[in-house]
Design an enzyme around this catalytic site. Structure first.
Site, PDB file in Angstrom:
ATOM      1  CG  ASP A  64      -1.640   1.205   1.338  1.00 21.33           C
ATOM      2  OD1 ASP A  64      -2.525   1.531   0.390  1.00 21.33           O
ATOM      3  OD2 ASP A  64      -1.678   1.851   1.987  1.00 21.33           O
ATOM      4  CB  SER A  65       0.008   4.632  -1.021  1.00 23.02           C
ATOM      5  OG  SER A  65      -0.939   4.877  -0.197  1.00 23.02           O
ATOM      6  CE1 TYR A  91       3.194   6.027  -3.137  1.00 23.88           C
ATOM      7  CE2 TYR A  91       2.040   4.197  -4.321  1.00 23.88           C
ATOM      8  CZ  TYR A  91       3.308   4.636  -3.626  1.00 23.88           C
ATOM      9  OH  TYR A  91       4.469   3.885  -3.549  1.00 23.88           O
ATOM     10  N   GLY A  92      -2.446   9.476  -3.978  1.00 22.28           N
ATOM     11  CA  GLY A  92      -3.727   9.845  -4.458  1.00 22.28           C
ATOM     12  C   GLY A  92      -3.497  11.294  -5.347  1.00 22.28           C
ATOM     13  CB  CYS A 123      -2.896   0.970  -2.675  1.00 19.64           C
ATOM     14  SG  CYS A 123      -2.551   2.678  -3.190  1.00 19.64           S
ATOM     15  CG  ASN A 124      -9.225   1.837  -3.363  1.00 18.54           C
ATOM     16  OD1 ASN A 124      -8.931   1.583  -2.213  1.00 18.54           O
ATOM     17  ND2 ASN A 124     -10.312   1.084  -4.036  1.00 18.54           N
ATOM     18  CB  THR A 125      -4.291   5.483  -5.531  1.00 16.56           C
ATOM     19  OG1 THR A 125      -5.133   6.343  -5.062  1.00 16.56           O
ATOM     20  CG2 THR A 125      -3.445   6.515  -6.394  1.00 16.56           C
ATOM     21  CD  GLU A 172       0.427   6.862   5.852  1.00 18.21           C
ATOM     22  OE1 GLU A 172       1.665   6.962   5.838  1.00 18.21           O
ATOM     23  OE2 GLU A 172      -0.158   5.778   5.176  1.00 18.21           O
ATOM     24  CB  CYS A 211      -8.881   5.627   0.107  1.00 18.47           C
ATOM     25  SG  CYS A 211      -7.160   5.766   0.576  1.00 18.47           S
ATOM     26  CB  THR A 212      -6.937   0.334   1.672  1.00 23.12           C
ATOM     27  OG1 THR A 212      -5.510   1.127   1.318  1.00 23.12           O
ATOM     28  CG2 THR A 212      -7.501  -0.557   0.489  1.00 23.12           C
ATOM     29  CG  HIS A 213      -4.658   5.453   4.158  1.00 23.47           C
ATOM     30  ND1 HIS A 213      -4.180   5.103   2.891  1.00 23.47           N
ATOM     31  CD2 HIS A 213      -3.585   5.645   4.909  1.00 23.47           C
ATOM     32  CE1 HIS A 213      -2.934   4.917   3.082  1.00 23.47           C
ATOM     33  NE2 HIS A 213      -2.499   5.471   4.002  1.00 23.47           N
TER      34      HIS A 213
END
Length: 258
Positions: free
Chosen positions: A12-13, A44-45, A75-77, A154, A186-188
């Protein structure tokens, strides 16, 4: 090493993909996992597609050096920017991606608006627009770009005033309309579900794609006949491009976060 016993790589980012790893461990508890977060380059987005593609390929190469048997791009992005190229390039390893869980939201068949919270890049990519176009004739779908939200998560801000203010600001235009569901693209974002549900009406469904990705991984492992046969629980190793103990500590904390 026997392929079955090799670990599964997660990328993931940053720390967001931990939400997908959590769901995966529930479904595949006997597997070993190596998780790599690229928090040094997050988010990343807001980057260009080519930047994200380059970073994703570098991360995948790093995970491949750890002798893994499958890769989850959690990570979707990164999925929307790089998954097709990754699969063309690495033909001998299953590569599983994630996309906004629009299908489950549509299948609820509830009246009202489906809001998709995601990073600006995920929402601008062709992959997402193809997905949205396949449903938008019969559904009221509202993409909601959330620049800045990944950065808050983050930092470990999962609830509280600052996050509440951000979410209220974003959702304000829709709070008086009829919302059927909110898709976390978004996985966050699953980590801020608690704060989000304080703002939304309690009958609004909050949906994310983690479970679908975990199930797809299991299907691929079965198909390739590389499920880990051991009966003991697997191990998780978390690595991050930020040379910082705090981010590793936060990652393990999120893995056990209720």
């Amino acid at each position: 090493m026997d392929n079955m016993l090799k670990p599964i790589g997660f990328f993931d980012s940053g720390i967001g993909g931990i939400s997908v790893l959590k769901e995966t461990i529930k479904i595949l508890p006997h597997e070993d996992y190596i998780y790599f977060g690229d928090s040094k380059n997050a988010p990343y987005g807001t980057k260009t597609t080519n930047e994200v593609k380059k970073l994703t390929f570098e991360a995948v190469n790093f995970l491949l050096s750890k002798d893994i048997k499958a890769i989850v791009i959690a990570c979707n992005t990164a999925t929307s920017a790089a998954i097709d190229d990754l699969r063309k390039f690495y033909k001998n390893i299953p590569i599983i991606g994630i996309e906004p869980a629009l299908k489950p939201a549509v299948e609820l068949k509830k009246r009202g608006k489906i809001i998709i919270m995601a990073t600006p890049m995920t929402l601008s990519e062709k992959k997402f627009n193809n997905l949205m176009n396949s449903y938008k004739n019969d559904n009221d779908i509202e993409p909601l770009p959330c620049a800045g939200l990944v950065e808050l998560i983050e930092q470990g801000l999962l609830e509280g005033e600052e996050l509440n203010f951000y979410l209220k600001n974003k959702l304000q235009p829709y709070l008086n309309s009829n919302i059927s569901s909110v898709v976390l693209g978004c996985t966050h974002y699953p980590f801020i579900k608690k704060e989000l549900s304080k703002i939304l009406n309690k009958d609004i469904e909050i949906i994310d794609g983690s479970l679908g990705t975990a199930k797809q991984l299991k299907r691929q492992l079965l198909k390739e006949n590389i499920l880990n046969p051991k009966l003991s629980l697997g191990k998780v190793e978390i690595l991050n491009s930020l040379n910082d103990d705090n981010i590793i500590e936060l990652s393990y904390k999120l893995l056990n976060y209720q």
